[in-house]
Design an enzyme around this catalytic site. Structure first.
Site, PDB file in Angstrom:
ATOM      1  N   HIS A  46      -7.689  -5.793   0.685  1.00  0.00           N
ATOM      2  CA  HIS A  46      -6.445  -5.027   0.686  1.00  0.00           C
ATOM      3  C   HIS A  46      -5.593  -5.407   1.897  1.00  0.00           C
ATOM      4  O   HIS A  46      -6.057  -5.352   3.033  1.00  0.00           O
ATOM      5  CB  HIS A  46      -6.792  -3.536   0.724  1.00  0.00           C
ATOM      6  CG  HIS A  46      -5.631  -2.598   0.655  1.00  0.00           C
ATOM      7  ND1 HIS A  46      -4.885  -2.417  -0.486  1.00  0.00           N
ATOM      8  CD2 HIS A  46      -5.104  -1.750   1.589  1.00  0.00           C
ATOM      9  CE1 HIS A  46      -3.952  -1.501  -0.265  1.00  0.00           C
ATOM     10  NE2 HIS A  46      -4.055  -1.100   0.991  1.00  0.00           N
TER      11      HIS A  46
ATOM     12  N   GLU B 125      -9.212  -5.730  -3.374  1.00  0.00           N
ATOM     13  CA  GLU B 125      -8.576  -4.524  -2.814  1.00  0.00           C
ATOM     14  C   GLU B 125      -9.589  -3.544  -2.218  1.00  0.00           C
ATOM     15  O   GLU B 125      -9.419  -3.026  -1.110  1.00  0.00           O
ATOM     16  CB  GLU B 125      -7.787  -3.782  -3.905  1.00  0.00           C
ATOM     17  CG  GLU B 125      -6.601  -4.525  -4.492  1.00  0.00           C
ATOM     18  CD  GLU B 125      -5.351  -4.452  -3.640  1.00  0.00           C
ATOM     19  OE1 GLU B 125      -5.420  -3.942  -2.512  1.00  0.00           O
ATOM     20  OE2 GLU B 125      -4.302  -4.922  -4.114  1.00  0.00           O
TER      21      GLU B 125
ATOM     22  N   SER C 262       0.836  -1.195   0.000  1.00  0.00           N
ATOM     23  CA  SER C 262       0.000   0.000   0.000  1.00  0.00           C
ATOM     24  C   SER C 262       0.874   1.250   0.000  1.00  0.00           C
ATOM     25  O   SER C 262       1.663   1.441  -0.908  1.00  0.00           O
ATOM     26  CB  SER C 262      -0.979  -0.049   1.169  1.00  0.00           C
ATOM     27  OG  SER C 262      -1.999   0.915   1.023  1.00  0.00           O
TER      28      SER C 262
END
Length: 553
Positions: free
Chosen positions: A434, A340, A222
């Site tokens: 995610h 995600e 990320s």
């Protein structure tokens, strides 16, 4: 640069490996171990064949007048530094809502936070080095979270390092006054400069802990993966690492220091506006604010931390640097997750009322590319299509672009698509969400935050974790992901190959989501030419697509 930084450390490391008393790793009866590093003596914990050192400072505290200045090197210390407990996390705002990502900061938080942790095999000599950069939207997170425990890497012969860096407004504020203070005439990017300072410290010191400064892999997920791309693009970081791993990275348009570009104000203008919103007449006023109060006051203003294209630390937009082949010439492993956006639904625009309205919005936003967009993201399952559009525009396109661009400059790129899930996650509608790959690539299925959906304790889950950390550790070792009793992972250049990580690794896959990369690349290409931003303004939120121009389909 790397050879200059390395010289003293390598001489030191050679002496240490020869057993010179001044720099030997010494174990004590109380279970501690002391390393004489160039930075100074460090005492950590020796247990189960591993040496663990926590909270080692790699730069001076960025507090007081040093707030919003580049990190400064510390003089070598003479007294033994006690590295048996984590150092504080970098200052960050308190949480108003708990999420699956909420976790406890073991040592609290402080502006005096530029520290790193090391897990190393007790007998390490010239071992590969794996440097973890935590995620958290450049706003939250810490190197001390239990999920990032590096023991499993050290058990596989890797020297694992996790680093902190300044966050939020403390790490990324640009402002005309700060630029005027700088010898380079720039501001912002302080968190990125912290990461570079940590890599420089590693070059000077890691040999004393058994690591090889000639074999350093940077990795992150990320915002940590965004940081990896910034480091690949920054000339100041080149030569400080040898391989890169980017998990769910996003190569989005970045604010420029003094120019309003791509639909965003300049970074300096955004910083000046923030100061005004906080009632600060000067940088001195902002430096006088207590860190916690500053962060809490900043939160409601809408300020978002980003890197800054300043012509020095970040010379240009990421897409332009990679297009010109000016990024770090290193092997890359990159990928993204099927779900995600399931845990990031705040990135989604409001849903249209029905399929007809959805199709009309796509045709307005995508023009002559609308048919291609609707083929990939049909109206028949509008909710899933909206999740997939934002996922692909941010993370899928970025992952494939990274491996493509490395292949273009003669470096191998390895692509993955993570779609593994399990009942607890699926019950929360979080299939392959995610960051859900993190417990597996760390082999830390039992070190999760209190709100994380718990994976089942089964041989199948353990086998997937063993394969994934095997791939990641192998890539750190020699630039090629391989794992025992797991499929071969060919480079992307071998027929657009990728690894599908589902209930188990599935090799032999190629051409991930045909047409996905081409669609989003075309959209970004036209937006760049028309000075429009590219981020989560996609799908039904897409502005009308500019006409096809030179080099854009």
């Amino acid at each position: 640069m790397k050879s200059i930084l390395r010289a003293a450390a390598m001489c030191f490391g050679a002496a240490c490996l020869a057993g010179a008393p001044a720099c030997a790793r010494e174990a004590a009866a109380d279970g501690t171990v002391t390393v004489d590093a160039p930075a100074g003596p460090v005492r950590g914990i020796g247990r189960d064949g591993l040496h663990v050192f926590k909270g080692i400072p790699f730069a001076a505290p960025p507090t007081g007048e040093a707030r919003w200045t580049p990190p400064q090197a510390l003089p070598a210390w003479e007294e033994t530094f006690d590295a048996t407990a984590f150092g504080p996390a970098c200052s960050q705002p308190g949480r108003t809502v708990e999420t699956i990502y909420s976790d406890t900061l073991p040592a609290g938080m402080s502006e005096d936070c530029l520290n790193l942790n090391i897990w190393a095999p007790a007998d390490a000599e010239d071992a590969p080095v794996f440097v973890w950069i935590h995620g958290g939207s450049l706003t939250r997170g810490a190197n001390s979270l239990s999920l990032y425990n590096g023991a499993a890497y050290a058990e596989r012969g890797i020297v694992y390092v996790s680093i902190n860096y300044r966050l939020g407004v403390l790490g990324y504020l640009a402002h005309p006054e700060l630029s005027a203070e700088s010898p380079d005439g720039v501001s912002g990017n302080y968190g990125l400069l912290d990461q570079i300072a940590a890599l420089e410290w590693i070059q000077r010191n890691i040999a004393a802990f058994g690591g090889d400064p000639d074999n350093v892999t940077i990795a992150g997920e990320s915002a940590g993966a965004l940081s990896v791309t910034y480091l690949m693009a920054s000339p100041r970081a080149h030569g400080l690492f040898d391989k890169a791993i980017a998990q769910s990275a996003y190569m989005l348009s970045t604010p420029e220091l003094r120019e309003a570009r791509h639909g965003a104000p300049s970074a300096e203008a955004a910083g000046a506006a923030l100061a005004g919103a906080l009632g600060a007449d000067s940088i001195a006023d902002l430096r006088a604010m207590e860190a916690g109060a500053l962060l809490e006051a900043t939160a409601p203003t809408g300020y978002i931390p980003w890197g800054t294209v300043d012509g020095v630390v970040l010379p240009d937009q990421l897409v332009d640097i990679f297009d010109r082949g000016e990024q770090a010439p290193v092997p890359v492993l990159a990928g993204f997750n099927e779900g995600e956006i399931r845990s990031l639904r705040f990135l989604l625009p409001p849903a249209p009322g029905d399929a007809e309205a959805y199709e009309a919005a796509i045709r307005t936003g995508y023009g002559d590319l609308a048919d291609a967009a609707l083929a990939l993201y049909p109206s028949g399952d509008m909710a899933e299509s909206m999740l997939a559009t934002t996922r692909d525009a941010m993370y899928g396109w970025t992952a494939e672009r990274l491996v493509r661009k490395q292949e273009e400059i003669g470096q191998p790129g390895y692509l993955y698509f993570y779609e593994h899930s399990y009942p607890a996650a699926d019950e929360m509608d979080l299939h392959a969400f995610h960051a859900s790959e993190l417990p597996y690539m760390f082999d830390n299925l039992d070190r999760l935050s209190p709100y994380w959906p718990e994976p089942p304790d089964t041989p199948e889950e353990e086998a997937l974790a063993d394969a994934m950390i095997g791939y990641w550790a192998s890539f750190a070792r020699n630039g090629e992901p391989a794992a025992a009793s797991a499929p071969a992972w060919p480079a992307y250049g071998d027929g657009q190959a990728y690894m599908r990580l589902a209930d188990a690794p599935r090799g032999g896959e190629s051409d991930l989501m045909p047409g996905m990369f081409e669609l989003h690349e075309a959209v970004v290409c036209r937006r760049r030419a028309a000075d429009i931003g590219w981020h989560w303004n996609v799908g039904v939120a897409a502005p009308p697509l500019p006409p096809r121009g030179a080099g854009c389909r």
